[in-house]
Every structure is written in structure tokens, then in C-alpha cells.
Scaffold this motif. Structure first.
Motif, PDB file in Angstrom:
ATOM      1  N   ILE A   8      -6.904  16.343   1.401  1.00 18.26           N
ATOM      2  CA  ILE A   8      -7.155  15.094   2.254  1.00 18.26           C
ATOM      3  C   ILE A   8      -8.655  14.956   2.338  1.00 18.26           C
ATOM      4  O   ILE A   8      -9.100  13.595   2.347  1.00 18.26           O
ATOM      5  N   PHE A   9      -9.311  16.011   2.620  1.00 19.76           N
ATOM      6  CA  PHE A   9     -11.002  15.732   2.956  1.00 19.76           C
ATOM      7  C   PHE A   9     -11.834  15.994   1.573  1.00 19.76           C
ATOM      8  O   PHE A   9     -12.766  15.813   1.863  1.00 19.76           O
ATOM      9  N   ARG A  18       4.850  11.826   4.974  1.00 20.20           N
ATOM     10  CA  ARG A  18       5.643  12.107   3.596  1.00 20.20           C
ATOM     11  C   ARG A  18       4.372  13.010   2.721  1.00 20.20           C
ATOM     12  O   ARG A  18       5.091  13.969   2.212  1.00 20.20           O
ATOM     13  N   THR A  19       3.528  13.027   2.804  1.00 13.27           N
ATOM     14  CA  THR A  19       2.600  13.962   1.977  1.00 13.27           C
ATOM     15  C   THR A  19       2.865  15.512   2.888  1.00 13.27           C
ATOM     16  O   THR A  19       2.737  16.427   1.965  1.00 13.27           O
ATOM     17  N   VAL A  49      -3.667  10.090   0.790  1.00 14.94           N
ATOM     18  CA  VAL A  49      -3.867   9.526   2.103  1.00 14.94           C
ATOM     19  C   VAL A  49      -5.166   8.719   2.187  1.00 14.94           C
ATOM     20  O   VAL A  49      -5.327   7.697   2.875  1.00 14.94           O
ATOM     21  N   ARG A  50      -5.966   9.301   1.701  1.00 19.20           N
ATOM     22  CA  ARG A  50      -7.281   8.563   1.534  1.00 19.20           C
ATOM     23  C   ARG A  50      -6.898   7.387   0.694  1.00 19.20           C
ATOM     24  O   ARG A  50      -7.867   6.356   1.013  1.00 19.20           O
ATOM     25  N   VAL A  69       0.936  -1.296   0.064  1.00 19.99           N
ATOM     26  CA  VAL A  69       0.075   0.058   0.041  1.00 19.99           C
ATOM     27  C   VAL A  69       0.794   1.218  -0.057  1.00 19.99           C
ATOM     28  O   VAL A  69       2.131   1.065   0.375  1.00 19.99           O
ATOM     29  N   SER A  70       0.140   2.429  -0.311  1.00 22.88           N
ATOM     30  CA  SER A  70       0.781   3.681  -0.200  1.00 22.88           C
ATOM     31  C   SER A  70       1.574   3.676   1.399  1.00 22.88           C
ATOM     32  O   SER A  70       0.982   3.571   2.243  1.00 22.88           O
ATOM     33  N   GLY A  71       2.958   4.284   1.313  1.00 27.46           N
ATOM     34  CA  GLY A  71       3.459   4.305   2.384  1.00 27.46           C
ATOM     35  C   GLY A  71       4.470   3.050   2.948  1.00 27.46           C
ATOM     36  O   GLY A  71       5.056   3.103   4.019  1.00 27.46           O
TER      37      GLY A  71
END
Length: 194
Positions: free
Chosen positions: A131-132, A108-109, A139-140, A20-22
Motif C-alpha cells: 500500500i505504501f 476487502r484488501t 488502495v492507492r 471506482v474500486s470499492g
């Protein structure tokens, strides 16, 4: 499926790094490249055009990459995964704990957004409020896709029986694998005698 301390059955030539991312896919791919001498191609660099638009040449570039004798890249993008898995001989699955990968992707973001780090083809992280507001925000994306590899990796292994799959479930596993089976590649003690 191999674990961190299991010897590799052959000297890898075409390596995918999944997670996954990260999870550290690109970092591990670069480390593997440094040890093995196999070139690493960052898949994000092939995919992202200006303003985060997918490059029209992406799949042609992936086909060209997959056709090479040796390569290391990340196993991502729905359209690219089958092309890469069909040619890979080794898939390293970074199945790290989700709290760790989420913390990494958030850090990181934030760093990239704060420093306005230039990424692929002139892109920079979008403003933090996305992000929202943006379902595609990394992130989402990391949250919504955190379990997809639990299905996709076994499916790839079943579809490609000659594919060696290595599952690393912690940072300690990554280091154990790099210090053991991967370090053996540098010393030339892998099973095929090379």
C-alpha cells in the motif's frame, strides 16, 4: 442521466457498471445478472494473468464479449472502455461517496491479504506494505482515481447518445433502483412491453 427512481427507457441487454474500486461494481453486476438472466463476465478475470500480468488475449476477449447480444460487465481498463461503451445500451454509474468506497476497498484488501484468497489466475493480494510502496496497489489506485468517472461517464454519454446512463449516488439509491426499475424488468413491465 437517469436517477434511481427513473424508469428505464428500454429493457437493457448490454450493461456496463462503472465506479471506482470499492464502489461495488462486481457485486451489482452479479445482482443484475441474477434478476435479468443476462450473463455477467467479470472483466478482472479477463485482464489478470498469472502474477498480475495483463493477459495478451485481453482485448480480443473484450471484443468477443462486446460482440455478444447480451452481457453485463464492469466498465474499467482504459483499453477496454471504448470497445464496451460502443456496444453497451446501459451504463450504471456507482457514484458513491468516497469515504464509503475507500473503507470498502481497504476492508476487502485486508480480508483478501489475511485469508490469502485466490483471485484471478492464481493471484493473491500482495503483502500489505505494498500500500505504501506500490503506486498500482488497489488502495492507492482507489485514492488516485476517485474522480475520473466524473469526466469519463459524461464523455461516454456524449459520444454514445443512445447509451442510457443511470447515476446511483448512495447505497440507498442502489437499493431503490434494484427494487424499482430493475425489479420491473423481472415483472416484465418495462416500456418496450417485454
Amino acid at each position: 442521466m437517469l436517477l434511481a427512481g427513473d424508469p428505464l427507457p428500454h429493457r437493457p441487454r448490454r450493461i456496463l457498471v462503472a465506479g471506482v474500486s470499492g464502489s461495488g461494481k462486481t457485486t451489482l453486476a452479479r445482482r443484475l445478472s441474477a434478476v435479468t438472466g443476462i450473463p455477467h463476465t467479470e472483466l478482472d478475470a479477463l485482464h489478470h494473468g498469472p502474477q498480475w500480468t495483463p493477459r495478451p488475449e485481453f482485448l480480443d476477449d473484450v471484443r468477443h464479449l462486446a460482440a455478444r447480444d447480451e452481457w453485463i460487465t464492469e466498465w474499467q481498463y482504459t483499453s477496454a472502455r471504448p470497445l464496451l461503451a460502443a456496444r453497451a445500451d446501459t451504463l450504471v454509474w456507482l457514484d458513491l461517496p468516497f469515504p464509503l468506497t475507500l473503507a470498502r476497498v481497504v476492508r476487502r484488501t485486508l480480508r483478501r491479504a489475511r485469508t490469502r484468497e485466490v483471485l484471478w489466475n492464481g493471484n493473491v493480494e500482495p503483502p500489505l506494505h505494498t500500500i505504501f510502496t506500490d503506486r498500482e496497489n488497489v488502495v492507492r489506485w482507489a485514492i488516485s482515481t476517485r474522480n475520473k468517472y466524473k469526466e469519463q461517464v459524461p464523455e461516454a454519454a456524449a459520444a454514445h447518445p443512445s447509451l442510457t446512463v443511470v447515476r446511483l449516488s448512495s447505497r440507498a439509491d442502489v437499493e431503490r433502483w434494484m427494487d424499482g426499475p430493475v425489479a420491473d424488468l423481472r415483472r416484465g413491465t418495462d416500456d418496450d412491453g417485454s
